[in-house]
Design a protein around this motif. Sequence first.
Motif, PDB file in Angstrom:
ATOM      1  N   VAL A 187      -6.105  87.328  40.250  1.00 34.49           N
ATOM      2  CA  VAL A 187      -4.760  86.794  40.036  1.00 34.49           C
ATOM      3  C   VAL A 187      -4.820  85.288  39.843  1.00 34.49           C
ATOM      4  N   ALA A 188      -5.576  84.602  40.691  1.00 35.26           N
ATOM      5  CA  ALA A 188      -5.667  83.147  40.589  1.00 35.26           C
ATOM      6  C   ALA A 188      -6.281  82.716  39.259  1.00 35.26           C
ATOM      7  N   ALA A 189      -7.351  83.397  38.844  1.00 34.25           N
ATOM      8  CA  ALA A 189      -7.990  83.035  37.575  1.00 34.25           C
ATOM      9  C   ALA A 189      -7.051  83.279  36.404  1.00 34.25           C
ATOM     10  N   ASP A 190      -6.359  84.415  36.403  1.00 37.85           N
ATOM     11  CA  ASP A 190      -5.378  84.682  35.349  1.00 37.85           C
ATOM     12  C   ASP A 190      -4.255  83.657  35.407  1.00 37.85           C
ATOM     13  N   GLY A 191      -3.893  83.220  36.620  1.00 39.22           N
ATOM     14  CA  GLY A 191      -2.833  82.224  36.749  1.00 39.22           C
ATOM     15  C   GLY A 191      -3.210  80.887  36.136  1.00 39.22           C
ATOM     16  N   ILE A 192      -4.476  80.523  36.230  1.00 41.60           N
ATOM     17  CA  ILE A 192      -4.932  79.296  35.581  1.00 41.60           C
ATOM     18  C   ILE A 192      -4.845  79.442  34.061  1.00 41.60           C
TER      19      ILE A 192
END
Length: 267
Positions: free
Chosen positions: A154-159
């Motif tokens: 989720v965090a990587a996609d959020g970036i």
Amino acid sequence: MMSETANPHLVHTERLTAEAERVATLLDGLGTDDWNRPIPSCPGWNVRKAARHIGTAHRWAAAIVRSPNSEAVNPRTLDLGFPESYAGYGDWIRTGTAELAAAVRDSGPDKPVWSWGPDQHARFWARRMLHETAVHRADMELALGRTPEFDPSVAADGIDEFLTVLPSAAAFAPKIRALTGDGETLHLHATDGDPAASGEERAEWLITLEPHGFRWRRSHAKGAAAVRGPVGELYLFLWRRRAAGTAEIEVLGDHTLLDHWVTNASF
């Protein structure tokens, strides 16, 4: 388990539902005094305002996706049904999220809809609301003295999502237009990423400032400035929820370039 590459639209929807449940569960457990705790990362906001914002945003996005004419929807025209007491906010969040999830699933990813971003399809709102929810969940946790945690995917996609929509946000945050340069580069390096990964699987990003804006890609490359930390911390850093140069975020190289990015890359 469904892979994100197989159907990112449904994966974003599933992750949105999971993030919203985390918000609702947090709200279910709050004491009376917790609702008025100020949110340091959103000056002027408290926990109650963040909860109302999340529930409103989900209902607004659902109305946009359902709109038959690909038109914007004024959120003031919606019957939001705010809870009568704090005890009702968890279920109010769950109901609004269920409405949004149903709308984006029923529409399919390619339905043309209004959005302020570069993607004018229903899939935009599943992804946008996932990260709107995750970041404001973190806001509430920070206000409560807790440490936000994220699924690394989720965090990587959020970036990725932040860097994708940021130029479009200049329409209502004009300072973003100052993110220009002559080829200067900023490298984001997730220390918990897989060093053997490549391409879009690598949890590293290279941002290049150019005369008319910026471009980015996932890449292992040296930048004039580098920001290193766990991917969840980089996610918070991009959203200006975590300062650079702290125990969580290491900064190397050109601090002036980094300050230029931080000052202007927000909406």
